[in-house]
Write an enzyme that holds these catalytic residues in place. Structure first.
Site, PDB file in Angstrom:
ATOM      1  N   CYS A  18     -29.527 -13.946 -29.717  1.00 29.29           N
ATOM      2  CA  CYS A  18     -30.921 -13.087 -29.882  1.00 29.29           C
ATOM      3  C   CYS A  18     -30.602 -11.736 -29.223  1.00 29.29           C
ATOM      4  O   CYS A  18     -31.118 -11.265 -28.603  1.00 29.29           O
ATOM      5  CB  CYS A  18     -31.987 -13.753 -29.666  1.00 29.29           C
ATOM      6  SG  CYS A  18     -32.900 -15.247 -30.513  1.00 29.29           S
ATOM      7  N   GLY A  31     -30.526  -8.466 -30.776  1.00 27.54           N
ATOM      8  CA  GLY A  31     -31.379  -7.225 -31.218  1.00 27.54           C
ATOM      9  C   GLY A  31     -32.349  -6.539 -30.155  1.00 27.54           C
ATOM     10  O   GLY A  31     -33.321  -7.913 -29.929  1.00 27.54           O
ATOM     11  N   CYS A  78     -40.327 -11.946 -22.470  1.00 27.59           N
ATOM     12  CA  CYS A  78     -40.868 -11.155 -22.165  1.00 27.59           C
ATOM     13  C   CYS A  78     -42.320 -11.746 -22.283  1.00 27.59           C
ATOM     14  O   CYS A  78     -43.249 -10.463 -22.841  1.00 27.59           O
ATOM     15  CB  CYS A  78     -40.875  -9.520 -22.991  1.00 27.59           C
ATOM     16  SG  CYS A  78     -41.047  -9.915 -24.361  1.00 27.59           S
TER      17      CYS A  78
HETATM   18  C1  LIG Z   1     -36.791 -10.800 -27.552  1.00 22.33           C
HETATM   19  S1  LIG Z   1     -35.349 -10.363 -28.976  1.00 22.33           S
HETATM   20  C2  LIG Z   1     -33.930  -9.719 -28.057  1.00 22.33           C
HETATM   21  C3  LIG Z   1     -34.056  -8.924 -26.801  1.00 22.33           C
HETATM   22  C4  LIG Z   1     -32.272  -8.480 -26.793  1.00 22.33           C
HETATM   23  N1  LIG Z   1     -32.226  -9.857 -25.994  1.00 22.33           N
HETATM   24  C5  LIG Z   1     -32.358  -6.984 -25.706  1.00 22.33           C
HETATM   25  O1  LIG Z   1     -32.715  -7.660 -24.798  1.00 22.33           O
HETATM   26  O2  LIG Z   1     -32.054  -6.472 -26.621  1.00 22.33           O
HETATM   27  C6  LIG Z   1     -35.596 -11.300 -30.427  1.00 22.33           C
HETATM   28  C7  LIG Z   1     -34.378 -11.614 -31.100  1.00 22.33           C
HETATM   29  O3  LIG Z   1     -33.784 -12.273 -31.821  1.00 22.33           O
HETATM   30  C8  LIG Z   1     -34.174 -11.329 -32.700  1.00 22.33           C
HETATM   31  N2  LIG Z   1     -33.983 -13.677 -34.163  1.00 22.33           N
HETATM   32  C9  LIG Z   1     -35.378 -13.776 -34.526  1.00 22.33           C
HETATM   33  N3  LIG Z   1     -35.839 -14.835 -35.466  1.00 22.33           N
HETATM   34  C10 LIG Z   1     -33.928 -15.037 -34.707  1.00 22.33           C
HETATM   35  C11 LIG Z   1     -32.839 -16.155 -35.440  1.00 22.33           C
HETATM   36  N4  LIG Z   1     -33.427 -16.757 -36.166  1.00 22.33           N
HETATM   37  N5  LIG Z   1     -31.946 -15.886 -34.793  1.00 22.33           N
HETATM   38  C12 LIG Z   1     -31.539 -15.113 -33.984  1.00 22.33           C
HETATM   39  N6  LIG Z   1     -32.033 -13.911 -34.092  1.00 22.33           N
HETATM   40  C13 LIG Z   1     -33.978 -14.139 -34.237  1.00 22.33           C
HETATM   41  C14 LIG Z   1     -35.667 -10.527 -33.520  1.00 22.33           C
HETATM   42  O4  LIG Z   1     -34.713 -10.255 -34.505  1.00 22.33           O
HETATM   43  C15 LIG Z   1     -34.437  -9.690 -32.175  1.00 22.33           C
HETATM   44  O5  LIG Z   1     -33.795  -8.647 -32.412  1.00 22.33           O
END
Ligand SMILES: C[S@@+](CC[C@H](N)C(=O)[O-])C[C@H]1O[C@@H](n2cnc3c(N)ncnc32)[C@H](O)[C@@H]1O
Length: 474
Positions: A291, A293, A412
């Site tokens: 995950c 982004g 978080c």
């Molecule tokens: C808490 S953020 C991650 C923050 C990142 N690890 C950072 O430190 O910059 C969670 C991310 O998971 C993504 N996300 C949501 N559903 C997902 C899925 N089914 N598979 C992969 N990524 C997903 C969201 O778009 C978001 O960018």
């Protein structure tokens, strides 16, 4: 002829044109955008400030005051609403939202800043005349005069229920959090009154801006050396962290502009470092951030992987966020790959990776100090919305790692429904053992009974990041 010039003047009171104060008008516009368009204050403010600063009469101090007015008013909204409710003769829901915003801005100046009383009242009434008209400005004037008769402590004593009668309601009003969030944070934190009061108070403080020197691309010493001693300090816990002093502009730091450093809370840095250092038998070549982004932790992991001769696959569902990850990783000293993929239906084979980070989408209740409006937007039902996704992503993580490899499940949010409940549920169906994560946070105090780690703003100065480390056993 406009409405104001038609309004009859009161005998003996010459009409005074209200002063159009750009700071307060900007703060009002930002609050309206947050209320009307569900905008995020941290996204809506920068363009408003940039536009204002293009004019000569709006300087850095004005920008700082406007920011403080917007963030402070939003954070303390719960307390101010209770006080305003005691000063008006109708339920708050019957007060027009723009009027309420002006009243809250006034209440914040009167009770939450050092602006002298007369200046706070007259500047807010002038604002009301500009943005609401003379009639409603009179109402604003009358309410603010009532508010100004007492200081914050006396108001709280008057409007908050006694702690002994209802501790959570009391804390909700005093520290301006919705009651359900007070309750959830307290469940997770445990302990008595002092701890939860410190935590709620920390949520109302402006957080420091922390930079990360991306491993292999910069060091904290490089960044500290390039800044003067007054504008930056080393991190408290992370060897990669640099804390900027108040008013510090990350965009003015060369390493940040060049992508060798970024803005990242120290808690997030610690989570990435802990996963990278978790003990592992056997190969340590393939890492996954499932995950990824917008790429904060992925950029750290990619640098740490490169130092170890490992390769990071950074995967993110949203293509535009995958683009942000690619930007954060560009320039990494070792190989890596960024893809857009749904982590619940992964394109990679089971057992491919040695280390996996799943930093799942969550309510963000651990970062309330950064997003001042978030606490008022979140609903308990949001937890149900995230629950299946969080479990699905952790299941993928445990399936993606090889037997003996390590998964880091991170949020978080400290809400137990998003942290331990998810880990416990998934470990009922999939084989894994929890590792003691605490030794991987060297020097960090107050990490509780383990084996997972929950960081706290009031104890560690970080966002309330959670990390469980799980070794796949079958
Ligand atoms: C808490 S953020 C991650 C923050 C990142 N690890 C950072 O430190 O910059 C969670 C991310 O998971 C993504 N996300 C949501 N559903 C997902 C899925 N089914 N598979 C992969 N990524 C997903 C969201 O778009 C978001 O960018």
């Amino acid at each position: 002829m406009n409405e104001q010039s038609r309004r009859p003047r009161q005998q003996g009171k010459p009409y005074r044109r209200p002063k159009k104060d750009p700071v307060r008008v900007l703060a009002f516009d930002a609050l309206r955008a947050v209320d009307e368009r569900d905008a995020y204050a941290n996204l809506v403010l920068p363009p408003l400030l940039r536009k204002a600063r293009e004019k000569d009469d709006f300087d850095g101090r004005d920008a700082a005051l406007a920011t403080e007015l917007v963030y402070g008013t939003l954070r303390r909204q719960g307390t101010y609403d209770a006080i305003i409710a005691a000063c008006v003769d109708r339920p708050l829901r019957e007060v027009d939202p723009p009027v309420l915003d002006v009243l809250s801005l006034g209440a914040h100046q009167l009770l939450g800043t050092r602006i002298p009383t007369h200046a706070a009242v007259s500047a807010t009434v002038d604002l009301a005349r500009v943005v609401l008209g003379d009639g409603r400005a009179k109402f604003v004037n009358a309410v603010l005069r009532k508010i100004s008769r007492q200081d914050l402590d006396s108001w709280i004593e008057q409007v908050a229920p006694p702690y002994e009668d209802d501790a959570e309601d009391h804390l909700a009003v005093v520290h301006s959090h919705p009651r359900w969030i007070v309750s959830a944070l307290w469940d997770s934190l445990g302990g008595g009154r002092a701890g939860i009061e410190d935590l709620l108070a920390a949520d109302n403080e402006r957080p420091e801006v922390t930079l990360v020197a991306r491993p292999g691309r910069a060091t904290a010493d490089d960044i500290l050396g390039a800044l003067d001693a007054e504008s930056a300090l080393p991190g408290r816990w992370s060897p990669y962290a640099v804390r900027m002093s108040e008013g510090g502009e990350p965009g003015a730091v060369d390493a940040v502009r060049e992508g060798r450093a970024g803005v990242q809370d120290e808690g997030s840095q610690l989570v990435a470092i802990a996963l990278a250092n978790a003990p592992l038998d056997g190969p340590d070549k393939a890492w996954l951030d499932g995950c990824a982004g917008p790429g904060g932790k992925a950029a750290m992991l990619a640098g740490l992987a490169a130092e170890r001769g490992a390769v990071l696959l950074a995967s993110e569902k949203q293509p535009h966020r995958a683009g942000l990850v690619a930007k954060a990783l560009a320039g990494n000293p070792g190989p890596y790959q960024v893809i857009a993929a749904d982590g619940t239906r992964p394109p990679w084979r089971s057992g491919t990776f040695d280390r996996v980070l799943m930093d799942v989408p969550c309510t963000g209740l651990g970062a309330l100090r950064r997003r001042p409006e978030a606490r008022w937007r979140r609903r308990p039902a949001d937890l149900d919305g995230f629950a299946p996704l969080q479990r699905g992503l952790l299941r993928t993580a445990l399936d993606s790692v090889r037997v003996g490899g390590v998964v880091g499940y991170a949020t978080c949010s400290p809400h137990l429904a998003e942290t331990r409940a998810v880990v416990d549920d998934v470990l009922k169906q999939q084989k894994g053992e929890l590792l003691d994560a605490r030794p991987l946070f060297p020097g960090v105090p107050a990490l509780g009974d383990g084996p997972d780690v929950q960081l706290w703003p009031h104890l560690h100065g970080t966002d309330a990041m959670y990390l469980a480390l799980i070794r796949r056993t079958g």
